[in-house]
Design an enzyme around this catalytic site. Structure first.
Site, short mmCIF file in Angstrom:
data_model
loop_
_atom_site.label_atom_id
_atom_site.label_comp_id
_atom_site.label_asym_id
_atom_site.label_seq_id
_atom_site.Cartn_x
_atom_site.Cartn_y
_atom_site.Cartn_z
N ARG A 104 -49.85 13.19 137.45
CA ARG A 104 -49.39 14.75 137.76
C ARG A 104 -49.26 14.51 139.28
NH1 ARG A 104 -49.37 19.97 135.53
NH2 ARG A 104 -49.78 21.46 136.99
N HIS A 131 -41.04 18.33 133.91
CA HIS A 131 -42.47 18.53 133.09
C HIS A 131 -41.95 18.21 131.63
CE1 HIS A 131 -46.09 19.85 132.66
NE2 HIS A 131 -46.26 21.06 132.78
N GLN A 134 -44.39 19.66 128.91
CA GLN A 134 -44.55 20.99 128.74
C GLN A 134 -43.51 21.54 127.65
OE1 GLN A 134 -46.46 23.70 129.89
NE2 GLN A 134 -45.55 24.59 128.19
N ASP A 219 -41.10 31.16 134.75
CA ASP A 219 -41.99 30.30 135.55
C ASP A 219 -42.24 31.11 136.64
OD1 ASP A 219 -43.95 28.50 136.21
OD2 ASP A 219 -42.63 26.80 136.35
N CYS A 259 -44.93 28.86 131.07
CA CYS A 259 -45.74 27.81 131.00
C CYS A 259 -47.29 28.01 131.45
CB CYS A 259 -45.04 26.71 131.64
SG CYS A 259 -44.84 26.66 133.39
N ARG A 287 -49.67 22.23 124.09
CA ARG A 287 -50.03 21.28 124.88
C ARG A 287 -50.93 20.24 124.38
NH1 ARG A 287 -48.85 21.73 130.35
NH2 ARG A 287 -49.10 19.33 130.30
#
Length: 305
Positions: A104, A131, A134, A219, A259, A287
């Protein structure tokens, strides 16, 4: 040993992605029935975090343990990467000791460079560009609530960030239409728009984007590393807040996703996560299950070859 990486949704075929969604649902059912299932016993996942995380760390660490393996958390302070060791050197050494690596980080090139020198699967846990993990959870969540997303319409409201870029790839891989409503100058990267040509529509009007949409997602307005821009972004993005009234303009069976973490009163109205159309909590849980399916797929494939 043949190695598969998961750096973007494009690293799998549409059929493989559909299989991961089905497998995530199966693994979730096993977990809910307290069935012990440990296909990755004695396998070890290394997790490199250059960006902070709640859901990514919890889901990968818990997922690996539930599959019978172990996970090792590494921050920049815990590795020589933080002291200037080349990514290639780190990748060579770590992949001789581990069975998979999740990263990450900020620059997407970092995961590309790491994967190019790794002998084990590398997973993109988030970069400034993409991402993909996700999106696996998002697609699993939609499937659980509404069935296949193929042929549906998805609306993205707000910043054209890494999540928006990944939704453009998802439009290709999962066969849906994507409408993006964002202020001028905050569009997703052109390379991802080009990749999804014919499946993505850009607009400045959030109501036009959500009209008839089956899924609405958003987001935060300022991602990690953009905190100094927040005040200016709040002013630019104010017309793009997702509210219950905005969802009312979508399809009657619309789902709302975020998310997380969410900034209530900014990109969403203060009451939106309590709306029955919101599935953000299911999305967050998934997730865990989607990434367990991904870990099983990548690690078992590596050791079958």
């Amino acid at each position: 040993m043949s190695v598969r990486h998961f750096l973007s949704l494009m690293d799998c075929t549409p059929q493989e992605l559909a299989g991961l969604i089905r497998r995530g649902i199966e693994l979730k059912e096993l977990r809910n029935r307290s069935v012990l299932y440990e296909p990755l016993k004695n396998r070890v996942l290394g997790m490199i975090f250059e960006k902070a995380s709640t859901r990514t760390r919890l889901s990968f660490e818990a997922g690996m343990i539930q599959l019978g393996g172990q996970a090792i958390f590494l921050s920049p302070r815990d590795t020589q990467l933080g002291r200037g060791e080349p990514i290639a050197d780190t990748a060579i050494v770590m992949s001789r000791m581990l069975d998979a690596v999740m990263i990450r980080t900020f620059a997407h090139q970092n995961v590309l460079d790491f994967a190019a020198h790794s002998q084990v699967p590398v997973i993109n846990g988030l970069t400034d560009d993409l991402h993909p993990c996700q999106l696996l959870a998002d697609m699993q969540t939609f499937h659980e609530h509404r069935g296949s997303i193929q042929g549906k319409t998805v609306a993205w409201i707000g910043d054209g960030n890494n999540m928006c870029n990944t939704y453009a790839q998802a439009a290709v891989q999962f066969d849906f239409q994507l409408r993006i409503a964002c202020p001028e100058g905050f569009e997703p990267k052109q390379e991802f728009l080009d990749q999804a040509a014919g499946r993505v529509t850009l607009t400045r009007d959030p109501y036009a984007a959500v009209a008839g949409a089956h899924l609405v997602s958003t987001d935060v307005w300022a991602s990690m590393g953009q905190e100094e821009e927040l005040a200016a972004r709040i002013q630019r993005f104010a017309p793009y807040q997702v509210s219950r009234a905005l969802l009312d303009a979508a399809a009657p069976d619309v789902l709302f996703m975020h998310c997380l973490p969410a900034h209530r009163g900014e990109e969403i109205s203060t009451d939106l996560l309590d709306d029955p159309r919101s599935v953000a909590w299911d999305q967050a849980e998934n997730r865990l299950h989607a990434q367990k399916a991904l870990l099983e797929f990548l690690v078992e494939h590596a050791y079958r070859a």
